[in-house]
Motif scaffolding. Structure first.
Motif, PDB file in Angstrom:
ATOM      1  N   UNK A  48       0.829  -1.198   0.000  1.00 12.91           N
ATOM      2  CA  UNK A  48       0.000   0.000   0.000  1.00 12.91           C
ATOM      3  C   UNK A  48       0.868   1.254   0.000  1.00 12.91           C
ATOM      4  N   UNK A  49       0.348   2.308  -0.589  1.00 11.58           N
ATOM      5  CA  UNK A  49       1.008   3.605  -0.498  1.00 11.58           C
ATOM      6  C   UNK A  49       0.744   4.109   0.915  1.00 11.58           C
ATOM      7  N   UNK A  50       1.779   4.546   1.623  1.00  6.35           N
ATOM      8  CA  UNK A  50       1.567   5.053   2.981  1.00  6.35           C
ATOM      9  C   UNK A  50       0.523   6.176   3.002  1.00  6.35           C
ATOM     10  N   UNK A  51      -0.310   6.168   4.011  1.00  9.81           N
ATOM     11  CA  UNK A  51      -1.403   7.129   4.136  1.00  9.81           C
ATOM     12  C   UNK A  51      -0.912   8.569   3.972  1.00  9.81           C
ATOM     13  N   UNK A  52       0.258   8.848   4.488  1.00 15.20           N
ATOM     14  CA  UNK A  52       0.784  10.217   4.416  1.00 15.20           C
ATOM     15  C   UNK A  52       1.157  10.620   2.991  1.00 15.20           C
ATOM     16  N   UNK A  53       1.253   9.651   2.081  1.00 12.78           N
ATOM     17  CA  UNK A  53       1.656   9.934   0.697  1.00 12.78           C
ATOM     18  C   UNK A  53       0.521   9.805  -0.312  1.00 12.78           C
ATOM     19  N   UNK A  54      -0.641   9.322   0.113  1.00 15.93           N
ATOM     20  CA  UNK A  54      -1.730   9.023  -0.829  1.00 15.93           C
ATOM     21  C   UNK A  54      -2.191  10.273  -1.581  1.00 15.93           C
ATOM     22  N   UNK A  55      -2.477  11.348  -0.859  1.00 19.26           N
ATOM     23  CA  UNK A  55      -2.998  12.543  -1.523  1.00 19.26           C
ATOM     24  C   UNK A  55      -1.962  13.145  -2.468  1.00 19.26           C
ATOM     25  N   UNK A  56      -0.714  13.158  -2.067  1.00 16.76           N
ATOM     26  CA  UNK A  56       0.355  13.669  -2.925  1.00 16.76           C
ATOM     27  C   UNK A  56       0.468  12.817  -4.195  1.00 16.76           C
ATOM     28  N   UNK A  57       0.366  11.510  -4.040  1.00 15.56           N
ATOM     29  CA  UNK A  57       0.416  10.605  -5.191  1.00 15.56           C
ATOM     30  C   UNK A  57      -0.754  10.874  -6.132  1.00 15.56           C
ATOM     31  N   UNK A  58      -1.935  11.057  -5.557  1.00 18.06           N
ATOM     32  CA  UNK A  58      -3.129  11.376  -6.351  1.00 18.06           C
ATOM     33  C   UNK A  58      -2.925  12.684  -7.124  1.00 18.06           C
ATOM     34  N   UNK A  59      -2.436  13.720  -6.436  1.00 17.43           N
ATOM     35  CA  UNK A  59      -2.214  15.009  -7.096  1.00 17.43           C
ATOM     36  C   UNK A  59      -1.204  14.889  -8.229  1.00 17.43           C
ATOM     37  N   UNK A  60      -0.154  14.108  -8.022  1.00 17.00           N
ATOM     38  CA  UNK A  60       0.838  13.898  -9.076  1.00 17.00           C
ATOM     39  C   UNK A  60       0.223  13.210 -10.289  1.00 17.00           C
ATOM     40  N   UNK A  61      -0.641  12.245 -10.040  1.00 21.65           N
ATOM     41  CA  UNK A  61      -1.337  11.544 -11.121  1.00 21.65           C
ATOM     42  C   UNK A  61      -2.232  12.504 -11.901  1.00 21.65           C
ATOM     43  N   UNK A  62      -2.993  13.322 -11.192  1.00 23.40           N
ATOM     44  CA  UNK A  62      -3.884  14.281 -11.853  1.00 23.40           C
ATOM     45  C   UNK A  62      -3.072  15.326 -12.614  1.00 23.40           C
ATOM     46  N   UNK A  63      -1.970  15.790 -12.042  1.00 24.42           N
ATOM     47  CA  UNK A  63      -1.105  16.757 -12.740  1.00 24.42           C
ATOM     48  C   UNK A  63      -0.546  16.152 -14.030  1.00 24.42           C
ATOM     49  N   UNK A  64      -0.091  14.909 -13.949  1.00 27.94           N
ATOM     50  CA  UNK A  64       0.460  14.245 -15.139  1.00 27.94           C
ATOM     51  C   UNK A  64      -0.617  14.112 -16.223  1.00 27.94           C
ATOM     52  N   UNK A  65      -1.818  13.737 -15.821  1.00 24.73           N
ATOM     53  CA  UNK A  65      -2.918  13.619 -16.794  1.00 24.73           C
ATOM     54  C   UNK A  65      -3.264  14.981 -17.376  1.00 24.73           C
ATOM     55  N   UNK A  66      -3.210  16.017 -16.555  1.00 24.81           N
ATOM     56  CA  UNK A  66      -3.485  17.381 -17.017  1.00 24.81           C
ATOM     57  C   UNK A  66      -2.480  17.781 -18.100  1.00 24.81           C
TER      58      UNK A  66
END
Length: 106
Positions: A48-66
């Protein structure tokens, strides 16, 4: 997926799908420790992605898609809107199709 957000996607256990996908990059679960009372937490630590990193990982994914869609950096919300719009139809159908193909291989 938050409860109540999408009834169709709610039929699929997203956590299991993500865990299964993770096996390809992080390796399979070591079943030698299956009877260990900490087995579940060991699997979560490994896969699992550590809880403290989940939102940052999500934002990076959305930025890359953007960026891939050629949108301005401030338009990341458009990606979220597209995903939300697709989730009820296209993503659900694609997930079911893929799961059926994988199940038929077993």
């Amino acid at each position: 997926m938050p409860l109540g957000r999408n009834s169709k996607i709610g039929l699929i256990d997203i956590e299991t799908l993500l865990l299964a996908k993770r096996f390809k990059t992080a390796g399979a679960i070591n079943l030698n420790n299956f009877n260990d009372r900490n087995f579940a937490s060991q699997v979560k630590r490994q896969h699992y992605i550590p809880t403290t990193q989940v939102y940052t990982t999500y934002l990076n994914l959305v930025r890359a898609a953007t960026e891939q869609l050629g949108l301005n950096p401030g338009q990341f919300h458009m990606v979220e809107m597209i995903l939300f719009a697709l989730a009820d139809q296209k993503l659900f159908v694609d997930l079911i199709d893929k799961l059926q193909v994988q199940t038929n291989r077993i």
